[in-house]
Design an enzyme around this catalytic site. Structure first.
Site, mmCIF file in Angstrom:
data_model
loop_
_atom_site.group_PDB
_atom_site.id
_atom_site.type_symbol
_atom_site.label_atom_id
_atom_site.label_comp_id
_atom_site.label_asym_id
_atom_site.label_seq_id
_atom_site.Cartn_x
_atom_site.Cartn_y
_atom_site.Cartn_z
ATOM 1 N N CYS A 60 0.919 -13.564 -13.907
ATOM 2 C CA CYS A 60 0.101 -14.172 -12.859
ATOM 3 C C CYS A 60 1.002 -14.718 -11.752
ATOM 4 C CB CYS A 60 -0.771 -15.283 -13.427
ATOM 5 S SG CYS A 60 0.176 -16.695 -14.071
ATOM 6 N N ASP B 195 1.324 6.834 10.702
ATOM 7 C CA ASP B 195 2.387 7.807 10.926
ATOM 8 C C ASP B 195 1.732 9.012 11.606
ATOM 9 O OD1 ASP B 195 4.861 9.298 10.559
ATOM 10 O OD2 ASP B 195 3.784 10.346 8.973
ATOM 11 N N ASP C 120 8.217 6.995 5.414
ATOM 12 C CA ASP C 120 7.187 5.957 5.514
ATOM 13 C C ASP C 120 7.197 5.011 4.310
ATOM 14 O OD1 ASP C 120 6.093 7.070 7.912
ATOM 15 O OD2 ASP C 120 5.139 8.614 6.692
#
Length: 729
Positions: A44, A447, A631
């Site tokens: 968590c 892109d 990317d």
């Protein structure tokens, strides 16, 4: 000598700038070592902050970044820091820690944790059904002997089941207490143990009430929430792992005129390596001899190869396509641009795990509040009645009725329901917080190549060629694997052109293809090879005999639904931009065809990530949509990210969403569902809070036994789940 790197130069390896031939360049001194430690017990946002606070107190540790998905922490520390010191510090804080090799970022394909949760969930569910069946006899008014027997049989089923099924909560709570902190698993553990303990006490003393069904029901519903969360998270693999796969393990070293195959680890700065056609570049370096074409989509995303010749800078991971190259290494191993980007991607992936969900914010005060309420109720009732059994029963009822089952299910139930609906619509959700983050987006960055366009060049001006010229051109084109030749072959085949028979067909690396037709020399390739200037945009030249070369232009084909999708996003008030590694001419044409979008061209992977970071610093929430290796860093750094189905694997695993169906047509619908999901999560949290406002006072007042508390808790969990399921349709 030491080289100062110029990071401002686009399309150039920072480790290669200004490297003179024949000079051995020493790498910059490394100030901090990079350590990797596995943390199998974290689950968590509180764990993330706890680990990083602990490491910040270790002398010599400069920085740490926890990756919750991969359950590990990357640490930058002084070389003098011993890994055992770090492990001991984490152990003392209550976190199980194991050393990992920082060069091995691969994640095991075995989902041991998921199978463990599923197995414990099955045991809890089986025990819960059987204990509840036995409880029917008690509720029906069984006599004392029958009631006691049913209680003992229930104990025989429930106690082993609770001990086994609740183990993930017990170990997490114990680790938290050892570290002198509280987490959500502490009240969960207390509720389960109190329900089981008081039930065993009642059974041993012939009491009328036992709450074994409450204990196993708690374990079952809590495990359900944790498994749903894990199932969503487990689909996210590390993009850093995919980038690491591009690294070459062995290289051909040139030593005194002899080729020697050695491990890449044995290549040093200044060594010369031989890169043959079809091989990945093993190091960052500069071409000494040879000409070829190199696929550098890793850096630019551009499908058309780049010409490599003496003096050209190359990156590790790029692919040599045609000729043999001699490359002098200027950066190797962990100092290459590929490894640097891979490390940055790993850190960025860990950053997404720190996102604070609505549920995280809702339960920040939950653990101390529940403990205070339970303790006050127990002490108050004991003082009032002097009955320890009653006081413990009320304490257990408060803990059970406030158990965060509904809160724990609020987000994963909605995420699972919406993920299923999106999958049927052709969209894969890969991260448990992706929908919440998408609903916050105000900026979309695309892109170009392979995202807004199809990623392959298309010939668009063959109408001026004669039938004979087309047959000869087809004959030359089909003899080459170059992307432009492939585009010509496809277009001419669609026009039913029959290729001419070309003899003495020869491909010249980095230049083009030539052969003989009807006694004439014919050529297809670069303009400069035929004595002409290379024009703007994608182009090639075709020459027959002594005639002047004919320039052939190529274009990129927009995705069919690109314009519609961009228009839909802009109609939502979103700022839409283009970031591309391609040249300005090609990017400008696409931007104008989509309504005059703002754009940046010739962007390296780090420049794309820097742009996104700058927008984030302004308070913008960015959605990055890309498909290439170049990317990957931007996708990992964005607030939320997407890739089309045609994206390379590294881009897909770095993304929060994958558009499985071809095209961008489903993009607008994903935004709609993300906003619906966020609204449904708010509804679930409101339902859970409203339930607590009503139920807690009743439990404190002694009007709810642990059994009634368990039934109320189950009802709230079912309500939250049913509310989430409404999104499936």
């Amino acid at each position: 000598m030491t080289v100062t790197f110029d990071h401002s130069r686009p399309m150039a390896c920072p480790a290669c700038v200004g490297v003179p031939e024949g000079v051995a360049v020493q790498p910059e001194p490394v100030e901090n070592a990079r350590l990797m430690v596995a943390l199998p017990g974290i689950h968590c946002a509180a764990c993330i902050s706890g680990v990083e606070r602990t490491l910040a107190q270790v002398p010599g540790v400069a920085k740490s970044s926890v990756n919750l998905t991969m359950r590990r922490v990357a640490i930058q520390a002084a070389p003098s820091v011993d890994i055992q010191t770090i492990i001991d510090a984490l152990d003392n804080a209550g976190y199980q820690a194991q050393e990992l090799d920082s060069s091995l970022l691969a994640q095991s394909d075995r989902d041991d944790y998921g199978r463990m949760l599923l197995m414990r969930l099955g045991v809890a569910g089986f025990a819960m059904m059987n204990v509840m069946l036995l409880s029917v006899a008690v509720w029906s008014g069984a006599d004392a002997a029958t009631r006691d027997m049913m209680h003992w049989v229930s104990a025989a089923i429930a106690l082993p089941a609770v001990a086994f099924a609740g183990m993930p909560f017990y170990t997490s709570a114990l680790a938290a207490l050892r570290g002198r902190r509280l987490n959500m698993d502490v009240p969960i553990t207390l509720a389960i143990l109190l329900a089981a303990g008081t039930s065993l006490y009642e059974t041993a003393h012939g009491g009328q009430h036992a709450y074994f069904d409450a204990a196993v029901a708690l374990a079952f519903f809590l495990l359900t929430g944790r498994y749903l969360e894990h199932r969503t998270r487990s689909s996210a693999r590390s993009a850093a792992q995919e980038l690491a796969a591009l690294e070459v393990q062995r290289a051909i070293k040139w030593v005194d005129g002899t080729e020697i195959t050695v491990p890449v680890a044995q290549i040093a700065v200044g060594d010369v390596v031989i890169v043959k056609p079809g091989a990945n570049i093993p190091v960052d370096g500069v071409v000494m001899t040879g000409q070829s074409e190199v696929d550098r989509s890793f850096m630019t995303g551009e499908a058309v190869p780049m010409q490599a010749q003496p003096g050209t800078s190359l990156f590790a991971g790029e692919i040599n396509l045609s000729g043999v190259l001699q490359v002098r290494a200027s950066a190797v191993g962990k100092d290459t641009e590929l490894r640097r980007i891979s490390d940055m991607v790993a850190i960025a992936e860990g950053g997404k795990s720190k996102y604070s969900t609505l549920a995280d914010r809702a339960v920040q005060l939950y653990a101390p509040g529940v403990h205070i309420l339970s303790a006050v109720a127990a002490v108050g009732w004991y003082i009032y009645t002097q009955d320890l059994r009653l006081a413990l029963n009320i304490a257990a009822a408060v803990l059970i009725i406030t158990c965060p089952c509904a809160l724990g299910l609020a987000v994963p139930a909605v995420t699972t329901a919406v993920s299923g609906r999106l999958f049927r619509k052709g969209v894969l959700v890969k991260h448990e917080t992706a929908l919440e983050r998408l609903a916050e987006v105000d900026t979309v960055i695309f892109d170009k190549t392979g995202t807004l366009t199809l990623g392959t060049p298309k010939s668009d001006d063959l109408a001026g060629l004669s039938a004979v010229q087309k047959t000869v051109l087809f004959g030359l084109a089909k003899g080459s694997d170059h992307p432009l030749s492939a585009a010509l072959s496809k277009t001419l085949a669609e026009q039913n052109v029959v290729p001419a028979e070309i003899t003495e067909l020869t491909e010249h690396p980095g230049c083009g293809t030539e052969g003989i037709w009807a006694g004439k020399r014919v050529r297809l390739g670069r303009a400069t090879w035929m004595g002409r200037e290379q024009g703007a945009g994608l182009s090639a030249c075709f020459q027959m005999g002594g005639l002047g070369p004919i320039r052939l232009s190529f274009d990129e084909e927009l995705r069919q639904d690109a314009a519609e999708s961009v228009a839909a996003l802009r109609s939502r008030g979103l700022d839409v931009q283009i970031l591309s590694g391609d040249g300005p001419h090609a990017v400008k044409r696409v931007a104008q065809s989509l309504g005059g979008l703002p754009f940046e061209a010739e962007q390296t992977p780090t420049q794309k990530a820097d742009t996104i970071a700058a927008l984030a610093a302004e308070g913008r929430r960015v959605l990055m949509i890309g498909d290439g290796l170049n990317d990957t860093l931007a996708l990992a750094n964005a607030h939320v990210s997407m890739s089309p189905a045609s994206a390379l694997n590294a881009a897909r695993v770095a993304s929060d969403f994958v558009l499985i169906d071809k095209g961008l047509g489903g993009l607008d619908g994903v935004f709609d569902l993300a906003h619906q999901a966020r609204s449904r999560i708010v509804e679930n949290l409101s339902l859970a809070s409203f339930y607590n406002l009503i139920a807690v006072p009743l439990a404190i007042a002694g009007m709810a036994t642990p059994l009634i508390a368990a039934l109320a808790m189950s009802a709230s969990s079912l309500t939250v789940t049913l509310n989430a399921i409404r999104l499936k349709s």
